[in-house]
Design a protein around this motif. Sequence first.
Motif, mmCIF file in Angstrom:
data_model
loop_
_atom_site.group_PDB
_atom_site.id
_atom_site.type_symbol
_atom_site.label_atom_id
_atom_site.label_comp_id
_atom_site.label_asym_id
_atom_site.label_seq_id
_atom_site.Cartn_x
_atom_site.Cartn_y
_atom_site.Cartn_z
ATOM 1 N N THR A 29 29.362 -38.950 66.098
ATOM 2 C CA THR A 29 28.044 -39.021 66.749
ATOM 3 C C THR A 29 28.129 -39.904 67.985
ATOM 4 O O THR A 29 27.642 -39.543 69.064
ATOM 5 N N TRP B 115 23.570 -34.236 72.835
ATOM 6 C CA TRP B 115 22.499 -34.607 71.887
ATOM 7 C C TRP B 115 22.347 -33.584 70.754
ATOM 8 O O TRP B 115 22.009 -33.924 69.637
ATOM 9 N N PRO C 179 25.072 -34.262 67.807
ATOM 10 C CA PRO C 179 24.653 -35.303 66.856
ATOM 11 C C PRO C 179 23.497 -34.841 65.959
ATOM 12 O O PRO C 179 23.432 -35.193 64.786
ATOM 13 N N LEU C 180 22.609 -34.019 66.530
ATOM 14 C CA LEU C 180 21.496 -33.509 65.713
ATOM 15 C C LEU C 180 22.035 -32.589 64.616
ATOM 16 O O LEU C 180 21.556 -32.611 63.472
ATOM 17 N N LEU D 156 24.991 -32.749 63.242
ATOM 18 C CA LEU D 156 25.636 -33.599 62.230
ATOM 19 C C LEU D 156 24.587 -34.248 61.325
ATOM 20 O O LEU D 156 24.753 -34.341 60.106
ATOM 21 N N LEU D 157 23.501 -34.692 61.969
ATOM 22 C CA LEU D 157 22.433 -35.327 61.181
ATOM 23 C C LEU D 157 21.867 -34.335 60.163
ATOM 24 O O LEU D 157 21.706 -34.643 58.983
ATOM 25 N N TRP E 14 19.887 -42.675 64.007
ATOM 26 C CA TRP E 14 20.562 -41.422 64.394
ATOM 27 C C TRP E 14 19.574 -40.507 65.128
ATOM 28 O O TRP E 14 19.837 -40.024 66.222
ATOM 29 N N VAL F 167 19.319 -39.412 69.117
ATOM 30 C CA VAL F 167 19.363 -37.995 69.535
ATOM 31 C C VAL F 167 18.213 -37.714 70.507
ATOM 32 O O VAL F 167 18.413 -37.114 71.571
ATOM 33 N N MET G 4 18.860 -39.445 73.827
ATOM 34 C CA MET G 4 19.911 -38.772 74.608
ATOM 35 C C MET G 4 19.397 -37.445 75.167
ATOM 36 O O MET G 4 19.721 -37.084 76.304
#
Lengths: 903, 68
Positions: A77, A285, A288-289, A291-292, B48, B52, B55
């Motif tokens: 991330t 971005w 990472p979303l 992965l979340l 987290w 996100v 970003m």
Amino acid sequence: MNLTGIAFLTALAYLALLFLLALYADRRAAAGRRLVAHPVVYTLSLGVYCTAWTFYGSVGLAAERGVAFLPIYLGPTVVAFLFPLLHLKLLRVSKAYGLTSIADFVAARYGKSGLLGGFVTLVMVAGTTPYVALQLKAVAASLEAMLGDEMARALHGFGADTALLVAILLALFAILFGTRRIDATEHHEGMVFAVAFESLVKLAAFLAVGLFVVYGLVGGFGELHRRVVAAGLEELLGFAATGFTYTDWFGYTLLAALAFIVLPRMFQVAVIENLEIDHLRTASWLFPLYLLAINLFVLPVALVGRLAGRGGDMLMLELPLAADARFFAFLAFIGGLSAATAMVIVATVAVATMISNDLVMPALLRIPRLGLERRPEVPGLVLGIRRTAIVLLMLAGYGVFRLAPPDLPLVRLGLVSFVAVSQVAPALLFGLYWRRANLAGAVAGLGVGMLLWTYTLVVPMAAEAGLLDRSLLEGGPFGWDLLRPQALFGLEGLDPVTHAVLWSLGANVVALLVISLTTEADPLQRVQALFFVDVHYGARSVRPWRGEARVAALQELLARFLGPGRTAAFFRREGRRRGRELLPSDRVDAELVQSAERELARAVGATSARLVVGSVVRGEVPGPESLLELLDETSQAIEYSQRLEQKSRELERLAAELRAANARLRQLDALKDEFIATVSHELRTPLTSIRSFVEILRDHPDLAPAERQRFLAIVAEEVERLGRLVDDVLDLSRLEAGRMEWEVGLHDLREIVETALVRAGGLLRGRGVEVTTDFALARAPLVCDRDRILQVLFNLLSNAAKFAPPAGGRLHLELRSLGAQYLVRIEDNGPGVPPELRDAVFEKFRQGARALHDKPRGSGLGLAVCREILRRFDGRIWCEDSRLGGAAFCFTLPAAETLRRAG
Amino acid sequence: MDERLRHRAAAVAFLVTLAFLYPTLAVVDELARHLGPALLPLHLFAVWLLAVVAMALLSRRPGRGEEP
């Protein structure tokens, strides 16, 4: 049909669907309508990071150790947020040099070193094999979970091996979609599209199964929390359950971040398969979303498993199966299959490319007896090597799967791979940002790192599996306690993986730094270093070269590797760039040699390309002195360019400031013109009136005394108005220029208000205005210029008097505190000020009531003066609705706080 | 992708790293003893998500007539 048949058919149908999707995407690409040229597809292809480890292993780990699974996703991330820095550079270098893999990248940075390229390839093979084994183990285990113990035993009894079957199918897929063309930089759009689709499938499957488990089996998050607390499992949510120290947590996060950058499959999809650099913007971005989202239900599913008294890697399947929810069990199975197949396909294609371009081909080209560069079957040979490598990799993975203890957790296998591949990260990252890093340092670092990886991670695993003497772990080799593999030099109390990470990566970095600082790089390395580190400034390597060669020789060479069509296209392109056709008899120059080498590198890698071109186009590379001269010139040019860029940015900023200042000046100029015009008009009106009446008086000496007296009174009134206007103009100009002289002291606002009321009394009474007051304060101490505040009050009171109706005029004056300030409010029952003009009345020559009453009754500057005076004492003035029906002018002034309190 | 975006990306990555590691984690874990055991996972997922969103906003391509 029974469950066994359905599971097999589902798996086969799913793989067939992937084949069709990949084929469709490839055909669309061939027709120029690319399906993968979208940032979302690019981001989804990065989802190949989430393998069976994520789908099964994370849940198994979470059931034992709570949030211990998370650092593996937190590291990537953070790296994803750094895409606009790190991956931007990786992409620019890769695209500029036509690099084909991480091994090619590292080798090219350190002088196109065959040694380093081969070494990195071996590291990647060592790191990828356990990872492939992990995927096969997961698929086999998930199939067996679907079949049930009895069925699985029966199947084994017939000699069927699900893992082997899966391995063969995946190898076939990888060969079909990953090794169809020799050019490794040409994008495998079919494969990428299939991988992106798989990312979507595994995410959807994970979320669906997660929702079913949490809401379908337990009744929601609230109920789950209640049950977890009731069962005494809440400790699983805390840090203590992870079994980590904070150093371990950091170590795992760092490990995952580095592995994410250098894992062959990640480098393949993130760098080699990237179609547009700008896709990084969205991926930074959206990934990472992703992965979340895929991790959202890991802990809840694990907790539900624990509540049911279950654990292990297959909870995602076992929970729906135990609840007889076959649909969700199949979803989980397909999700896990997606996660495993995507990883295996991309990783084997990437590593196979490395094996052919950085290991086998450079070795074969170094054998002069083979004369490979003169043989026409080279492209077929390269593809054959890649296909064989895929099959061997798959078989090696299968071998590790069979050799590994059956109870070895998936996560453990994955981590062994991570630590191995992360050894390449120091050479890559230092190579990108530090010019001084050299080949000797990179090789030493990688060598030391891999030795320590083997000693601290592989040896203990082998000992635990019974392949080595277990006493090695407790007492160290030859009884040397300090050399215990999991507590090297007394470093104890850490997780074995963190221990291995700290030792191997630490020693790797130290070796790279020390050796690079104490040895000199050869000129080619220094040129490459310069162009890799400064790629943002448009640096591009043109290696100096002197030699005798003709275009025909180069054409013949390229045609053997790339085929006649692509070779002809290359020379046409080069001819266009030079503005003339390249003839076979022409001599080649350094630039053409470099371009040809780059074109060839796309097929066989940078190291092999250098060897191939060097063998045919005989020439010499100038000595170190000439190279260093060029290097110095280039460095100077780059620094100059950087300075120019800096200056250009400064100039742009200054130009923007100047434009803004110019606009402001124009505005002020327009205001000045308007001001002069208005003042002239305001002066001329009373002057015209005075002149008319004086002329009447002069021309009619026989005028009746009463009439004469009335005219003289008008003249006096107009003169007075002129005087007020001049005073206001002067006041305003002094206020705006900051030249007003102030007599500041401590005064009582109540006393000033009362004085103003007395002074305006005559005017108010003259117009028949009824005055009421409401003074809530006995004293109102403040620091101000008494005369100026008096001027403000008198101005507001006289305005109220002027605009009061001829009969029944009313004025209400109020003084009270408002926090740390005083509020003065003057209300009347005049015509009021429309809301849209309430700000404008404080501008020069704007009278709110003028719209209602055509007759001007003041200079038009009074309120502007009031606002400037109040500003000087940090006060504020505004206009609002009056409770009496007219306008209410209010102003605030800060209280002299301490005195007010004392009072 | 200009230099400003690179700086913004570095800032987000730095702040997220701080929030994900010691000592922030130790503080959150200590607070979890008083505020409830779910605080640690909630903290990690909330940071987290916030990162996100940040970003996504920062890496937005400037619209027409907008300052880059």
